[in-house]
Scaffold this motif. Structure first.
Motif, PDB file in Angstrom:
ATOM      1  N   ALA A   1      14.868 -27.935  -8.279  1.00 14.30           N
ATOM      2  CA  ALA A   1      16.100 -27.878  -8.989  1.00 14.30           C
ATOM      3  C   ALA A   1      15.812 -26.829  -9.606  1.00 14.30           C
ATOM      4  CB  ALA A   1      15.735 -29.794  -9.891  1.00 14.30           C
ATOM      5  N   LYS A   2      14.574 -26.629 -10.309  1.00 19.39           N
ATOM      6  CA  LYS A   2      14.788 -25.467 -10.826  1.00 19.39           C
ATOM      7  C   LYS A   2      14.506 -24.892 -10.887  1.00 19.39           C
ATOM      8  CE  LYS A   2      10.602 -23.753 -14.248  1.00 19.39           C
ATOM      9  NZ  LYS A   2       9.784 -22.423 -13.143  1.00 19.39           N
ATOM     10  N   LYS A   3      14.007 -24.295  -9.481  1.00 18.19           N
ATOM     11  CA  LYS A   3      14.558 -22.505  -8.665  1.00 18.19           C
ATOM     12  C   LYS A   3      16.274 -22.816  -8.729  1.00 18.19           C
ATOM     13  CE  LYS A   3      12.668 -19.967  -7.283  1.00 18.19           C
ATOM     14  NZ  LYS A   3      12.175 -18.983  -7.462  1.00 18.19           N
ATOM     15  N   LEU A   4      16.555 -23.783  -8.455  1.00 12.18           N
ATOM     16  CA  LEU A   4      17.912 -24.268  -8.342  1.00 12.18           C
ATOM     17  C   LEU A   4      18.671 -23.398  -9.408  1.00 12.18           C
ATOM     18  CD1 LEU A   4      20.431 -24.411  -6.298  1.00 12.18           C
ATOM     19  CD2 LEU A   4      20.926 -26.651  -7.319  1.00 12.18           C
ATOM     20  N   GLY A   5      18.263 -23.744 -10.441  1.00 16.12           N
ATOM     21  CA  GLY A   5      19.174 -23.298 -12.128  1.00 16.12           C
ATOM     22  C   GLY A   5      18.626 -22.200 -12.154  1.00 16.12           C
ATOM     23  N   GLU A   6      17.207 -21.884 -11.215  1.00 10.83           N
ATOM     24  CA  GLU A   6      16.652 -20.285 -11.813  1.00 10.83           C
ATOM     25  C   GLU A   6      17.635 -19.877 -10.957  1.00 10.83           C
ATOM     26  OE1 GLU A   6      12.182 -21.204 -12.284  1.00 10.83           O
ATOM     27  OE2 GLU A   6      13.025 -19.430 -11.277  1.00 10.83           O
ATOM     28  N   GLU A   7      18.378 -19.611  -9.793  1.00 15.25           N
ATOM     29  CA  GLU A   7      19.325 -18.969  -9.377  1.00 15.25           C
ATOM     30  C   GLU A   7      20.291 -19.238 -10.094  1.00 15.25           C
ATOM     31  OE1 GLU A   7      17.632 -16.744  -6.834  1.00 15.25           O
ATOM     32  OE2 GLU A   7      16.065 -18.013  -6.804  1.00 15.25           O
ATOM     33  N   ALA A   8      20.846 -20.083  -9.997  1.00 17.72           N
ATOM     34  CA  ALA A   8      22.397 -20.076 -10.972  1.00 17.72           C
ATOM     35  C   ALA A   8      22.356 -19.550 -12.088  1.00 17.72           C
ATOM     36  CB  ALA A   8      22.536 -21.743 -11.534  1.00 17.72           C
ATOM     37  N   VAL A   9      21.077 -19.357 -12.998  1.00 13.42           N
ATOM     38  CA  VAL A   9      21.477 -18.207 -14.136  1.00 13.42           C
ATOM     39  C   VAL A   9      21.209 -16.296 -13.808  1.00 13.42           C
ATOM     40  CG1 VAL A   9      19.717 -16.969 -15.989  1.00 13.42           C
ATOM     41  CG2 VAL A   9      20.043 -19.892 -15.811  1.00 13.42           C
ATOM     42  N   GLU A  10      20.548 -16.401 -12.409  1.00  8.18           N
ATOM     43  CA  GLU A  10      20.828 -14.553 -12.210  1.00  8.18           C
ATOM     44  C   GLU A  10      22.205 -14.897 -11.732  1.00  8.18           C
ATOM     45  OE1 GLU A  10      17.283 -15.492  -9.030  1.00  8.18           O
ATOM     46  OE2 GLU A  10      15.945 -15.112 -11.330  1.00  8.18           O
ATOM     47  N   ALA A  11      22.209 -15.482 -10.721  1.00  5.83           N
ATOM     48  CA  ALA A  11      23.184 -15.755  -9.916  1.00  5.83           C
ATOM     49  C   ALA A  11      25.457 -15.129 -11.466  1.00  5.83           C
ATOM     50  CB  ALA A  11      24.907 -16.215  -9.670  1.00  5.83           C
ATOM     51  N   VAL A  12      24.203 -16.168 -12.954  1.00 11.20           N
ATOM     52  CA  VAL A  12      25.425 -15.385 -14.192  1.00 11.20           C
ATOM     53  C   VAL A  12      25.839 -14.604 -14.519  1.00 11.20           C
ATOM     54  CG1 VAL A  12      25.864 -16.655 -16.426  1.00 11.20           C
ATOM     55  CG2 VAL A  12      25.484 -17.496 -14.703  1.00 11.20           C
ATOM     56  N   MET A  13      24.329 -13.737 -14.629  1.00 11.08           N
ATOM     57  CA  MET A  13      23.793 -11.986 -14.955  1.00 11.08           C
ATOM     58  C   MET A  13      24.578 -11.958 -14.487  1.00 11.08           C
ATOM     59  SD  MET A  13      22.136 -13.350 -17.544  1.00 11.08           S
ATOM     60  CE  MET A  13      21.989 -11.454 -18.180  1.00 11.08           C
ATOM     61  N   ALA A  14      24.416 -11.947 -12.989  1.00 12.54           N
ATOM     62  CA  ALA A  14      25.201 -10.667 -12.294  1.00 12.54           C
ATOM     63  C   ALA A  14      26.905 -10.739 -12.501  1.00 12.54           C
ATOM     64  CB  ALA A  14      25.320 -11.428 -10.389  1.00 12.54           C
ATOM     65  N   ALA A  15      27.734 -11.944 -12.304  1.00 12.15           N
ATOM     66  CA  ALA A  15      28.604 -12.227 -12.881  1.00 12.15           C
ATOM     67  C   ALA A  15      29.470 -11.369 -13.793  1.00 12.15           C
ATOM     68  CB  ALA A  15      29.901 -13.807 -12.685  1.00 12.15           C
ATOM     69  N   VAL A  16      28.627 -11.832 -15.814  1.00 19.21           N
ATOM     70  CA  VAL A  16      29.172 -10.949 -16.561  1.00 19.21           C
ATOM     71  C   VAL A  16      28.612  -9.673 -16.304  1.00 19.21           C
ATOM     72  CG1 VAL A  16      28.717 -13.100 -17.553  1.00 19.21           C
ATOM     73  CG2 VAL A  16      26.869 -11.817 -17.779  1.00 19.21           C
ATOM     74  N   THR A  17      27.435  -9.273 -15.517  1.00 21.36           N
ATOM     75  CA  THR A  17      27.500  -7.839 -15.724  1.00 21.36           C
ATOM     76  C   THR A  17      28.224  -6.803 -14.277  1.00 21.36           C
ATOM     77  OG1 THR A  17      25.687  -7.846 -14.586  1.00 21.36           O
ATOM     78  CG2 THR A  17      25.177  -7.795 -16.740  1.00 21.36           C
ATOM     79  N   ASN A  18      29.252  -7.550 -14.165  1.00 23.42           N
ATOM     80  CA  ASN A  18      30.424  -7.371 -13.094  1.00 23.42           C
ATOM     81  C   ASN A  18      29.584  -6.474 -11.949  1.00 23.42           C
ATOM     82  OD1 ASN A  18      32.608  -7.988 -13.731  1.00 23.42           O
ATOM     83  ND2 ASN A  18      32.282  -5.951 -15.803  1.00 23.42           N
ATOM     84  N   ASP A  19      28.371  -7.064 -11.745  1.00 19.78           N
ATOM     85  CA  ASP A  19      27.172  -6.353 -10.905  1.00 19.78           C
ATOM     86  C   ASP A  19      27.481  -7.337  -9.253  1.00 19.78           C
ATOM     87  OD1 ASP A  19      25.021  -5.544  -9.271  1.00 19.78           O
ATOM     88  OD2 ASP A  19      23.610  -5.752 -10.049  1.00 19.78           O
ATOM     89  N   ARG A  20      29.000  -6.934  -8.302  1.00 20.94           N
ATOM     90  CA  ARG A  20      29.208  -7.274  -7.205  1.00 20.94           C
ATOM     91  C   ARG A  20      28.139  -7.398  -6.066  1.00 20.94           C
ATOM     92  NH1 ARG A  20      31.540  -6.836  -2.158  1.00 20.94           N
ATOM     93  NH2 ARG A  20      33.198  -7.686  -2.271  1.00 20.94           N
ATOM     94  N   GLN A  21      27.055  -6.524  -5.706  1.00 23.55           N
ATOM     95  CA  GLN A  21      26.593  -6.095  -4.900  1.00 23.55           C
ATOM     96  C   GLN A  21      25.538  -7.948  -5.598  1.00 23.55           C
ATOM     97  OE1 GLN A  21      24.473  -3.239  -4.279  1.00 23.55           O
ATOM     98  NE2 GLN A  21      22.769  -3.837  -2.458  1.00 23.55           N
ATOM     99  N   ASN A  22      24.673  -7.929  -6.163  1.00 20.42           N
ATOM    100  CA  ASN A  22      23.645  -8.818  -6.695  1.00 20.42           C
ATOM    101  C   ASN A  22      24.525 -10.177  -7.044  1.00 20.42           C
ATOM    102  OD1 ASN A  22      21.463  -8.879  -7.323  1.00 20.42           O
ATOM    103  ND2 ASN A  22      21.269  -8.965  -9.496  1.00 20.42           N
ATOM    104  N   LEU A  23      25.727 -10.354  -7.154  1.00 17.24           N
ATOM    105  CA  LEU A  23      26.785 -11.370  -7.354  1.00 17.24           C
ATOM    106  C   LEU A  23      26.246 -12.010  -5.950  1.00 17.24           C
ATOM    107  CD1 LEU A  23      28.110 -13.699  -8.423  1.00 17.24           C
ATOM    108  CD2 LEU A  23      30.136 -12.550  -8.630  1.00 17.24           C
ATOM    109  N   VAL A  24      26.735 -11.330  -5.183  1.00 16.21           N
ATOM    110  CA  VAL A  24      27.024 -11.350  -3.694  1.00 16.21           C
ATOM    111  C   VAL A  24      25.134 -12.265  -3.331  1.00 16.21           C
ATOM    112  CG1 VAL A  24      26.550 -10.950  -1.221  1.00 16.21           C
ATOM    113  CG2 VAL A  24      28.487 -10.417  -2.344  1.00 16.21           C
ATOM    114  N   TYR A  25      24.383 -11.661  -3.509  1.00 20.02           N
ATOM    115  CA  TYR A  25      22.931 -11.732  -3.256  1.00 20.02           C
ATOM    116  C   TYR A  25      22.327 -12.620  -4.308  1.00 20.02           C
ATOM    117  CZ  TYR A  25      17.796 -10.838  -2.310  1.00 20.02           C
ATOM    118  OH  TYR A  25      16.630 -10.840  -2.251  1.00 20.02           O
TER     119      TYR A  25
END
Ligand code: PRT
Length: 107
Positions: free
Chosen positions: A38-62
């Motif tokens: 669950a901790k890993k899930l939370g970390e990946e969620a935060v990383e997805a959020v960061m990619a979304a708010v920085t408009n990093d399309r490629q990283n958001l997919v990843y």
């Protein structure tokens, strides 16, 4: 267009869950338990959020792929079949998100 689906990922996670922990990240996470997964899930969620708010399309997919994979592992450990989540999503198609939110509001 890929034919790969979350159902395929669920099957792979299920198969790998019992593999050797030195050969499989899935097995390692499952063996570590829900807290770690669950901790890993939370970390990946935060990383997805960061990619979304920085408009990093490629990283958001990843990061979205990382997020969905770790969600499947968490569901596996919790003993919740993907089908159950899909049923809940299907149930929600009967109502718009806005009217559901309004129905929860205090009078
Ligand atoms: N989709 C995935 C997938 N996405 C991400 N990951 C792994 O998730 C791990 C977490 O990534 P991080 O960069 O956050 O990891 P880290 O920083 O090393 O983690 P920490 O040690 O710091 O906790 C990495 O080892 C990724 O390789 C995945 N591991 C497996 N799968 C699927 O599961 C299948 C089986 O994999 P194994 O279980 O490893 O055989 C694979 O063929 C894929 O289909």
């Amino acid at each position: 267009m890929t034919q790969f689906s979350l159902t395929d990922l669920e099957r792979i996670v299920s198969e790998r869950a019992t593999a050797g922990t030195d050969q499989s990240w899935t097995a390692k996470l499952v063996a570590a338990g829900q807290k770690k997964a669950a901790k890993k899930l939370g970390e990946e969620a935060v990383e997805a959020v960061m990619a979304a708010v920085t408009n990093d399309r490629q990283n958001l997919v990843y990061e979205s792929a990382d997020l969905l994979y770790h969600l499947m592992v968490v569901l596996k450990i919790a003993g919740i079949p993907l089908q159950e989540v899909m049923q809940e999503l299907e149930r929600r198609t009967a109502q718009s998100g806005l009217s559901e939110k309004a129905s929860r509001r205090d009078p």
